[in-house]
Design a protein around this motif. Structure first.
Motif, PDB file in Angstrom:
ATOM      1  N   ASP A  69      17.624  47.502  82.380  1.00 26.94           N
ATOM      2  CA  ASP A  69      16.213  47.176  83.098  1.00 26.94           C
ATOM      3  C   ASP A  69      15.583  45.991  82.362  1.00 26.94           C
ATOM      4  N   VAL A  70      15.508  44.648  83.174  1.00 17.68           N
ATOM      5  CA  VAL A  70      14.789  43.650  82.742  1.00 17.68           C
ATOM      6  C   VAL A  70      13.508  43.340  83.493  1.00 17.68           C
ATOM      7  N   THR A  71      12.923  44.166  84.147  1.00 21.36           N
ATOM      8  CA  THR A  71      11.875  43.974  84.815  1.00 21.36           C
ATOM      9  C   THR A  71      10.779  44.929  84.694  1.00 21.36           C
ATOM     10  N   SER A  72      10.856  46.268  84.327  1.00 17.54           N
ATOM     11  CA  SER A  72       9.877  47.168  84.266  1.00 17.54           C
ATOM     12  C   SER A  72       8.906  46.823  82.707  1.00 17.54           C
ATOM     13  N   ARG A  73       8.086  47.551  82.592  1.00 16.64           N
ATOM     14  CA  ARG A  73       7.244  47.356  81.468  1.00 16.64           C
ATOM     15  C   ARG A  73       7.355  48.504  80.330  1.00 16.64           C
ATOM     16  N   VAL A  74       7.187  47.863  79.398  1.00 16.78           N
ATOM     17  CA  VAL A  74       6.789  48.889  78.241  1.00 16.78           C
ATOM     18  C   VAL A  74       5.192  49.252  78.139  1.00 16.78           C
ATOM     19  N   LEU A  75       5.063  50.511  78.348  1.00 16.63           N
ATOM     20  CA  LEU A  75       3.594  50.537  78.566  1.00 16.63           C
ATOM     21  C   LEU A  75       2.900  50.651  77.048  1.00 16.63           C
ATOM     22  N   PRO A  76       1.451  50.460  77.082  1.00  9.87           N
ATOM     23  CA  PRO A  76       1.026  50.534  75.857  1.00  9.87           C
ATOM     24  C   PRO A  76       1.138  51.681  74.752  1.00  9.87           C
ATOM     25  N   VAL A  77       1.512  51.043  73.566  1.00 13.97           N
ATOM     26  CA  VAL A  77       1.869  52.348  72.509  1.00 13.97           C
ATOM     27  C   VAL A  77       0.787  52.892  72.271  1.00 13.97           C
ATOM     28  N   ASP A 113      -2.396  59.678  62.512  1.00 11.56           N
ATOM     29  CA  ASP A 113      -2.327  58.612  61.700  1.00 11.56           C
ATOM     30  C   ASP A 113      -0.985  57.936  61.348  1.00 11.56           C
ATOM     31  N   ASP A 114       0.008  58.865  61.441  1.00 11.56           N
ATOM     32  CA  ASP A 114       1.302  58.105  61.193  1.00 11.56           C
ATOM     33  C   ASP A 114       2.431  58.540  62.393  1.00 11.56           C
ATOM     34  N   GLU A 115       1.829  58.794  63.352  1.00 12.61           N
ATOM     35  CA  GLU A 115       2.736  59.035  64.464  1.00 12.61           C
ATOM     36  C   GLU A 115       2.354  58.217  65.747  1.00 12.61           C
ATOM     37  N   TYR A 116       3.286  57.793  66.459  1.00 13.96           N
ATOM     38  CA  TYR A 116       3.180  56.895  67.715  1.00 13.96           C
ATOM     39  C   TYR A 116       4.430  57.449  68.820  1.00 13.96           C
ATOM     40  N   GLN A 117       3.824  56.913  70.054  1.00 13.41           N
ATOM     41  CA  GLN A 117       4.811  57.198  71.124  1.00 13.41           C
ATOM     42  C   GLN A 117       4.718  55.843  71.781  1.00 13.41           C
ATOM     43  N   ILE A 118       6.273  55.486  72.393  1.00 17.61           N
ATOM     44  CA  ILE A 118       6.321  54.448  73.062  1.00 17.61           C
ATOM     45  C   ILE A 118       6.797  55.179  74.530  1.00 17.61           C
ATOM     46  N   ARG A 119       5.994  54.512  75.489  1.00 21.07           N
ATOM     47  CA  ARG A 119       6.261  54.930  76.987  1.00 21.07           C
ATOM     48  C   ARG A 119       6.711  53.926  77.715  1.00 21.07           C
TER      49      ARG A 119
END
Length: 297
Positions: free
Chosen positions: A62-70, A75-81
């Motif tokens: 996939d070279v066109t769709s976006r990575v949504l805001p992280v 405090d120490d946990e993140y999600q990549i959508r």
């Protein structure tokens, strides 16, 4: 005498102000250091997380769709959508995340979970440790189907801020002790210096001439010995203030290499008798502390 007292007070206040400023500057510098460093590291970490999302989309074709805001969910946990569905191969996922997070100096230990968007169940997960033998990685070759995924990364707290806080709190008593030493260093030594010996003190109706070693009461002069003069000078510089017995002994005798016991009481008694003509001036005992020259007029 008033001028000397004022100079001493000004000196003490200057040192106290200096130590207060030192404490304030130290606390402020550490606080800003902690805050700015922490903010920069967190901002850099989020950039790396977005880079991880970008790499996973490229690997999925996939070279066109976006990575949504992280999203930071703790405090120490993140999600990549992601905007669209993607597929991934566990081995590539592990290598990509490990490679990019190697650039984060605080990311030594972390757990990665790939969550299904619909029900938040774990589709895949692994754990990375600073000690590689404690890594937990399974199912490297099993390619996952295309679906909506969220990458959850939980970092082990480093305790860096807590450590800095402990250093800060631990440094405050040290700075306070340094301040105490500075203030103590400006404590006036009430010894019979040349300048002090030229002063004449008015204590009630008593005139004390330190240079001539005399008391003048009702126009009657009474001679003082050198030791009596030195002793009364200490009291005259701090009337109505308690002077510790240990200080009197040190400044009158011990500084000259002679340690006395009851000699102090003897000289106090002699001074009292010479001050008797003025009932408003007397040397009194402050129990458990020392002596005080009371001047009531």
């Amino acid at each position: 005498m008033m001028a000397d007292s004022l100079n001493i007070l000004i000196a003490k206040r200057k040192y106290l102000l200096g130590i207060t400023l030192l404490l304030f500057v130290s606390v402020t510098c550490v606080a800003f250091s902690m805050g700015s460093s922490n903010n920069f590291d967190m901002a850099r970490r989020e950039v790396l997380l977005r880079k991880i999302g970008d790499e996973l989309l490229l690997q999925s074709g996939d070279v066109t769709s976006r990575v949504l805001p992280v999203e930071k969910i703790a405090d120490d946990e993140y999600q990549i959508r992601f905007e669209n569905e993607l597929t991934f191969k566990p081995d590539s996922l592990v290598n990509t995340i490990r490679h990019l997070l190697a650039e984060d100096p605080l990311a030594r230990d972390y757990i990665v979970n790939v969550l299904n968007c619909g029900n938040a169940t774990i589709a895949y997960g692994f754990a990375i440790s600073g000690d590689k033998k404690n890594d937990i990685i399974t199912c490297r070759e099993r390619k996952q189907p295309s679906a909506c995924y969220t990458i959850s990364i939980k970092f082990k707290p480093t305790g860096t801020d807590k450590t800095k806080s402990r250093y800060l709190l631990g440094s405050l008593p040290v700075l306070a002790f340094v301040g105490f030493l500075f203030l103590r260093s400006v404590k006036p030594r009430t010894t019979l210096s040349k300048n002090q010996s030229t002063q004449i003190f008015s204590l009630g109706t008593v005139l004390f001439d330190a240079q001539q070693r005399q008391l003048v009461i009702n126009n009657n002069a009474t001679d003082l010995t050198a030791t009596e003069t030195r002793l009364l000078l200490i009291f005259a510089l701090s009337p109505n203030e308690t002077i510790a017995r240990s200080r009197l002994q040190k400044e009158i005798w011990e500084d000259e290499g002679v340690i006395v016991g009851r000699s102090l009481d003897m000289f106090i008694s002699k001074l009292r008798k010479k001050l008797e003509p003025d009932p408003e001036v007397n040397i009194v005992v402050v129990r458990g502390k020392g002596y005080k020259l009371e001047v009531n007029s």
